[in-house]
Design an enzyme around this catalytic site. Sequence first.
Site, PDB file in Angstrom:
ATOM      1  N   TRP A 100      21.274  44.327   9.499  1.00 15.54           N
ATOM      2  CA  TRP A 100      21.032  42.950   9.057  1.00 15.54           C
ATOM      3  C   TRP A 100      19.809  42.874   8.166  1.00 15.54           C
ATOM      4  O   TRP A 100      19.804  42.180   7.150  1.00 15.54           O
ATOM      5  CB  TRP A 100      20.894  42.004  10.257  1.00 15.54           C
ATOM      6  CG  TRP A 100      22.161  41.880  11.028  1.00 15.54           C
ATOM      7  CD1 TRP A 100      22.357  42.201  12.336  1.00 15.54           C
ATOM      8  CD2 TRP A 100      23.442  41.410  10.549  1.00 15.54           C
ATOM      9  NE1 TRP A 100      23.666  41.962  12.698  1.00 15.54           N
ATOM     10  CE2 TRP A 100      24.348  41.480  11.631  1.00 15.54           C
ATOM     11  CE3 TRP A 100      23.900  40.942   9.322  1.00 15.54           C
ATOM     12  CZ2 TRP A 100      25.692  41.103  11.514  1.00 15.54           C
ATOM     13  CZ3 TRP A 100      25.230  40.562   9.198  1.00 15.54           C
ATOM     14  CH2 TRP A 100      26.110  40.640  10.277  1.00 15.54           C
ATOM     15  N   ASP A 167      14.394  36.546  10.814  1.00 17.60           N
ATOM     16  CA  ASP A 167      15.785  36.370  11.227  1.00 17.60           C
ATOM     17  C   ASP A 167      15.819  36.547  12.745  1.00 17.60           C
ATOM     18  O   ASP A 167      15.707  37.655  13.249  1.00 17.60           O
ATOM     19  CB  ASP A 167      16.663  37.419  10.529  1.00 17.60           C
ATOM     20  CG  ASP A 167      18.123  37.381  11.003  1.00 17.60           C
ATOM     21  OD1 ASP A 167      18.465  36.532  11.851  1.00 17.60           O
ATOM     22  OD2 ASP A 167      18.920  38.213  10.504  1.00 17.60           O
ATOM     23  N   LYS A 191      24.843  33.149  18.840  1.00 16.37           N
ATOM     24  CA  LYS A 191      24.432  34.102  19.865  1.00 16.37           C
ATOM     25  C   LYS A 191      23.794  33.397  21.059  1.00 16.37           C
ATOM     26  O   LYS A 191      24.313  33.469  22.142  1.00 16.37           O
ATOM     27  CB  LYS A 191      23.551  35.186  19.262  1.00 16.37           C
ATOM     28  CG  LYS A 191      24.404  36.244  18.547  1.00 16.37           C
ATOM     29  CD  LYS A 191      24.038  36.515  17.134  1.00 16.37           C
ATOM     30  CE  LYS A 191      25.079  37.386  16.436  1.00 16.37           C
ATOM     31  NZ  LYS A 191      24.773  37.611  15.039  1.00 16.37           N
TER      32      LYS A 191
HETATM   33  C1  LIG Z   1      24.830  38.036  13.740  1.00 15.73           C
HETATM   34  C2  LIG Z   1      23.646  38.269  12.916  1.00 15.73           C
HETATM   35  C3  LIG Z   1      23.596  37.936  11.549  1.00 15.73           C
HETATM   36  C4  LIG Z   1      24.797  37.386  10.796  1.00 15.73           C
HETATM   37  O1  LIG Z   1      24.975  36.072  11.084  1.00 15.73           O
HETATM   38  P1  LIG Z   1      26.102  35.192  10.347  1.00 15.73           P
HETATM   39  O2  LIG Z   1      25.873  33.864  10.962  1.00 15.73           O
HETATM   40  O3  LIG Z   1      27.421  35.810  10.645  1.00 15.73           O
HETATM   41  O4  LIG Z   1      25.811  35.211   8.891  1.00 15.73           O
HETATM   42  C5  LIG Z   1      22.420  38.128  10.870  1.00 15.73           C
HETATM   43  N1  LIG Z   1      21.340  38.641  11.481  1.00 15.73           N
HETATM   44  C6  LIG Z   1      21.356  38.993  12.786  1.00 15.73           C
HETATM   45  C7  LIG Z   1      20.126  39.540  13.422  1.00 15.73           C
HETATM   46  C8  LIG Z   1      22.512  38.819  13.534  1.00 15.73           C
HETATM   47  O5  LIG Z   1      22.526  39.173  14.825  1.00 15.73           O
END
Ligand SMILES: *Cc1c(COP(=O)(O)O)cnc(C)c1O
Length: 355
Positions: A100, A167, A191
Amino acid sequence: MKHNFGAGPCILPQEVFKQASEAVINFNDTGLSILEISHRSKEFEAVVAETESLIRDLLSVPQNYSILLLQGGARQQFAMAPMNLLKEGGKSAYLDTGSWASYAIKEAKNFGSVEVVASGKENNYTIIPKDYTIPTDVDYFHYTSNNTIFGTELFDIPNSPVPLVCDMSSDIMSRKIDVSKFGLIYAGAQKNIGPAGLTIVIVNNDLLGKTGRTIPSVFDYQSHINAKSMFNTPPVFSIYVAMLNLRWLRLKGGIEEIERENIVKSRTLYEEIDRNPLFRGPSAVEDRSRMNVTFVMENPELESEFLALAQKRDLVALKGHRSVGGFRASLYNALPISSVHLLVDVMQEFEENHK
Ligand SMILES: *Cc1c(COP(=O)(O)O)cnc(C)c1O
């Protein structure tokens, strides 16, 4: 009942599913479904206000930070963050701790220069690099607090001379954080917050409007701030379910209580991985994620047999990400400790079968 260890979209509390299903038929005794009401109705405005205030309370978000309920997922934020914070011709710095993080880096390069201060890539992202310096001449420093795919987590907020961008998609609401140390936090909701379709952004208002770039209005945080997250039609149902889930979290005792549980859950599983001679955890011990526990088998040929046994015991979505292999048990907030105990039991049963 299945025990869902999926990495996202993922488990939410049963009572949230139940309340959400009732609102699909009759929302707040309006005689209308949550799926058909106007996002401009006063009933739904109250949902947005409560969701925002739950986030503000649970995370102690300071007043000079805006909380936005957007769409587009975390991946849209990979682009929106540099669009809004990286000055024309400016520089940014990123820490590369996994897939990511590297997607975020790739996206930022569309808007300016990117210095990658350190990367865990040579170690297949099993370790979070710690020996690096954040330059002072960059507009921000970006990192990923929890690496969902590789199962590592960065617990200490980096000491940064420039605004921090994070993030937090896969560990937001799982442990206490000091929001005032960040310039921008973003997270896909699917999540720990709610269903897919909603993205949370928490931004320090003072950082905005300084890039010198024309930002398309739908990607401009300021448009969403001005419109109170109603710049375009918001993901009504996802926001509603997130509100129910955050109410559940507050009732449980908030972040402090859930963090205590998350520590116990992850410790229970790591202890078994370390004790059981058939299994091994690839991540560096000090960087082990509490949310996504990755583990492999000493003998990879047994992996499909273990998955089959787990499946038979109603433990689902344990297969590791294709780039890591093995297994990944995601222990998000809503997963009860009893599911972890069951997983440990199955690991011990498997050990017995292979004596
Ligand atoms: C799941 C995830 C993403 C992607 O998220 P989307 O909402 O599908 O764009 C980005 N960064 C992390 C750390 C993730 O766990």
